[in-house]
Scaffold this active site. Structure first.
Site, PDB file in Angstrom:
ATOM      1  N   ASN A   7       0.854  -1.193   0.000  1.00 34.74           N
ATOM      2  CA  ASN A   7       0.000   0.000   0.000  1.00 34.74           C
ATOM      3  C   ASN A   7       0.890   1.245   0.000  1.00 34.74           C
ATOM      4  O   ASN A   7       1.697   1.440   0.914  1.00 34.74           O
ATOM      5  CB  ASN A   7      -0.905  -0.048   1.246  1.00 34.74           C
ATOM      6  N   ASP A   9      -0.084   4.512  -0.065  1.00 35.75           N
ATOM      7  CA  ASP A   9      -0.776   5.749   0.339  1.00 35.75           C
ATOM      8  C   ASP A   9       0.145   6.772   1.005  1.00 35.75           C
ATOM      9  O   ASP A   9       0.042   7.972   0.764  1.00 35.75           O
ATOM     10  CB  ASP A   9      -1.875   5.451   1.369  1.00 35.75           C
ATOM     11  N   HIS A  10       1.032   6.265   1.892  1.00 31.71           N
ATOM     12  CA  HIS A  10       1.765   7.236   2.713  1.00 31.71           C
ATOM     13  C   HIS A  10       2.950   7.877   1.990  1.00 31.71           C
ATOM     14  O   HIS A  10       3.531   8.839   2.498  1.00 31.71           O
ATOM     15  CB  HIS A  10       2.135   6.620   4.058  1.00 31.71           C
ATOM     16  N   HIS A  43      -5.603   3.636  -1.449  1.00 32.85           N
ATOM     17  CA  HIS A  43      -6.914   4.004  -0.909  1.00 32.85           C
ATOM     18  C   HIS A  43      -7.235   5.415  -1.367  1.00 32.85           C
ATOM     19  O   HIS A  43      -6.577   6.373  -0.939  1.00 32.85           O
ATOM     20  CB  HIS A  43      -6.852   3.919   0.625  1.00 32.85           C
ATOM     21  N   ARG A  45      -9.382   8.202  -0.809  1.00 29.12           N
ATOM     22  CA  ARG A  45     -10.353   8.661   0.191  1.00 29.12           C
ATOM     23  C   ARG A  45     -11.209   9.776  -0.380  1.00 29.12           C
ATOM     24  O   ARG A  45     -10.760  10.554  -1.225  1.00 29.12           O
ATOM     25  CB  ARG A  45      -9.616   9.164   1.437  1.00 29.12           C
ATOM     26  N   ARG A  49      -7.034  12.954   0.983  1.00 30.89           N
ATOM     27  CA  ARG A  49      -5.948  13.411   1.867  1.00 30.89           C
ATOM     28  C   ARG A  49      -4.580  12.917   1.421  1.00 30.89           C
ATOM     29  O   ARG A  49      -3.575  13.508   1.764  1.00 30.89           O
ATOM     30  CB  ARG A  49      -6.220  13.005   3.315  1.00 30.89           C
ATOM     31  N   GLU A  70      -8.769   0.641  -3.125  1.00 37.38           N
ATOM     32  CA  GLU A  70      -9.507   0.614  -1.860  1.00 37.38           C
ATOM     33  C   GLU A  70     -10.362   1.872  -1.774  1.00 37.38           C
ATOM     34  O   GLU A  70      -9.867   2.977  -2.022  1.00 37.38           O
ATOM     35  CB  GLU A  70      -8.469   0.566  -0.734  1.00 37.38           C
ATOM     36  N   THR A 101      -8.065   3.624   8.563  1.00 37.82           N
ATOM     37  CA  THR A 101      -9.300   2.838   8.614  1.00 37.82           C
ATOM     38  C   THR A 101      -9.383   2.145   9.979  1.00 37.82           C
ATOM     39  O   THR A 101      -8.522   1.337  10.319  1.00 37.82           O
ATOM     40  CB  THR A 101      -9.300   1.772   7.489  1.00 37.82           C
ATOM     41  N   GLU A 151     -10.939  -9.371   3.326  1.00 36.35           N
ATOM     42  CA  GLU A 151      -9.664  -8.994   3.949  1.00 36.35           C
ATOM     43  C   GLU A 151      -9.924  -8.847   5.443  1.00 36.35           C
ATOM     44  O   GLU A 151     -10.671  -7.961   5.871  1.00 36.35           O
ATOM     45  CB  GLU A 151      -9.116  -7.688   3.370  1.00 36.35           C
ATOM     46  N   HIS A 191      -3.534  -4.636   7.903  1.00 31.44           N
ATOM     47  CA  HIS A 191      -3.684  -3.455   8.758  1.00 31.44           C
ATOM     48  C   HIS A 191      -2.842  -3.580  10.017  1.00 31.44           C
ATOM     49  O   HIS A 191      -2.993  -4.520  10.785  1.00 31.44           O
ATOM     50  CB  HIS A 191      -5.126  -3.149   9.146  1.00 31.44           C
ATOM     51  N   GLY A 192      -1.955  -2.609  10.177  1.00 29.33           N
ATOM     52  CA  GLY A 192      -1.149  -2.520  11.395  1.00 29.33           C
ATOM     53  C   GLY A 192       0.006  -3.508  11.450  1.00 29.33           C
ATOM     54  O   GLY A 192       0.698  -3.589  12.470  1.00 29.33           O
TER      55      GLY A 192
HETATM   56  N1  PXP Z   1      -5.858  -2.925   4.514  1.00 28.44           N
HETATM   57  C1  PXP Z   1      -6.734  -1.895   4.599  1.00 28.44           C
HETATM   58  C2  PXP Z   1      -8.169  -2.165   4.294  1.00 28.44           C
HETATM   59  C3  PXP Z   1      -6.321  -0.598   4.953  1.00 28.44           C
HETATM   60  O1  PXP Z   1      -7.202   0.406   5.050  1.00 28.44           O
HETATM   61  C4  PXP Z   1      -4.952  -0.397   5.197  1.00 28.44           C
HETATM   62  C5  PXP Z   1      -4.471   0.987   5.540  1.00 28.44           C
HETATM   63  O2  PXP Z   1      -4.617   1.846   4.465  1.00 28.44           O
HETATM   64  C6  PXP Z   1      -4.075  -1.475   5.086  1.00 28.44           C
HETATM   65  C7  PXP Z   1      -4.551  -2.739   4.768  1.00 28.44           C
HETATM   66  C8  PXP Z   1      -2.604  -1.326   5.342  1.00 28.44           C
HETATM   67  O3  PXP Z   1      -2.448  -0.990   6.686  1.00 28.44           O
HETATM   68  P1  PXP Z   1      -1.028  -0.477   7.200  1.00 28.44           P
HETATM   69  O4  PXP Z   1      -0.754   0.819   6.512  1.00 28.44           O
HETATM   70  O5  PXP Z   1      -1.230  -0.341   8.666  1.00 28.44           O
HETATM   71  O6  PXP Z   1      -0.040  -1.539   6.826  1.00 28.44           O
END
Ligand code: PXP
Length: 241
Positions: A7, A9-10, A43, A45, A49, A70, A101, A151, A191-192
């Site tokens: 991912n 996004d950041h 993602h 949004r 953002r 996403e 999320t 997921e 996630h996380g």
């Molecule tokens: N899965 C989903 C549905 C998410 O929203 C995110 C965060 O954007 C991730 C996975 C990845 O999470 P992380 O950035 O904590 O690895």
């Protein structure tokens, strides 16, 4: 062995801090693929953002592996997802106040809307994954509405203290995985997750895909910092010809 979905996004979060053109998440996606990413996830949004519409379009044009889009389950976002035409759409809950999320989708409570959304995406030839908590009711409802994959939210596991609390969350996660497989849904998770806690999740039998973002972008900053400074130092210390 699960696919690794990266991912990005950041990378866009850092760009949007200055509303400039760098760092480019599309470029990061190419580097992630060179590193072995099996999928690229972003993602988009509603508040834009981090990822922008332009990123989504360029990712579609340039990504050579599976592309996961996403988004929230709202008509305007589904219209755009269908236009971009990724491999998968991953439906998530979204709130403007949240930093990331926070929980899984309430598939039980929003069954009709989600079913209609999945039908639209299927008609467009796009697979659909639902992001849900490791909760038997949400998993059963995901099957009923026609999802292709689920997921499972690994946040509770990732946030649990090491030792017994984490072992307990791992058990909850593993039981939910079995249920997903019994319903003949593809099993994804994320996630996380971090370099410190990912192994136990990655070893889950028949896990098809892991989506990981923040920790990879964080690590990329750290392992790239020395080189980045070295290059700038050379520019500012080289004497004029
Ligand atoms: N899965 C989903 C549905 C998410 O929203 C995110 C965060 O954007 C991730 C996975 C990845 O999470 P992380 O950035 O904590 O690895």
């Amino acid at each position: 062995m699960p696919r690794l979905g990266v991912n990005i996004d950041h990378v866009a979060t850092v760009r949007q801090a200055r509303r400039t053109v760098e760092p480019d998440p599309v470029w990061a996606a190419t580097l992630a693929q060179l590193g072995g990413a099996d999928a690229i996830t972003f993602h988009l949004r509603e508040d834009r953002r981090h990822i922008q519409d332009r990123d989504a379009r360029l990712l579609k044009e340039t990504v050579q592996v599976k592309l996961n889009f996403e988004c929230a389950c709202i008509p305007a976002m589904l219209d755009f997802a269908i236009e971009v035409h990724p491999t998968d759409v991953l439906l998530v809950p979204e709130s403007r106040q949240e930093i990331t999320t926070e929980g899984g989708l309430n598939v039980v409570g929003k069954r009709d809307d989600i079913k209609i959304a999945i039908q639209r995406l299927h008609d467009a030839g796009i697979s659909v994954s639902l992001f849900v908590d490791p909760d038997p009711h949400q998993i059963a409802a995901s099957k009923l509405v026609g999802a292709d994959s689920v997921e499972l939210h690994t946040g509770a596991y990732a946030l649990a203290a090491t030792g017994n609390p984490r072992a307990k969350q791992l058990l909850v996660f593993r039981q939910a995985c079995e249920l997903v497989l019994q319903h003949e849904l593809q099993l994804h998770a994320g996630h996380g997750l971090t370099y410190m806690n990912v192994r136990a999740i990655a070893l889950t039998p028949r896990l098809a895909e892991l989506n990981i973002g923040h920790t990879i972008v964080s690590r990329a900053l750290m392992v790239g910092m020395t080189q980045a400074v070295r290059e700038m130092k050379a520019l500012v210390t080289t004497t004029a010809e």
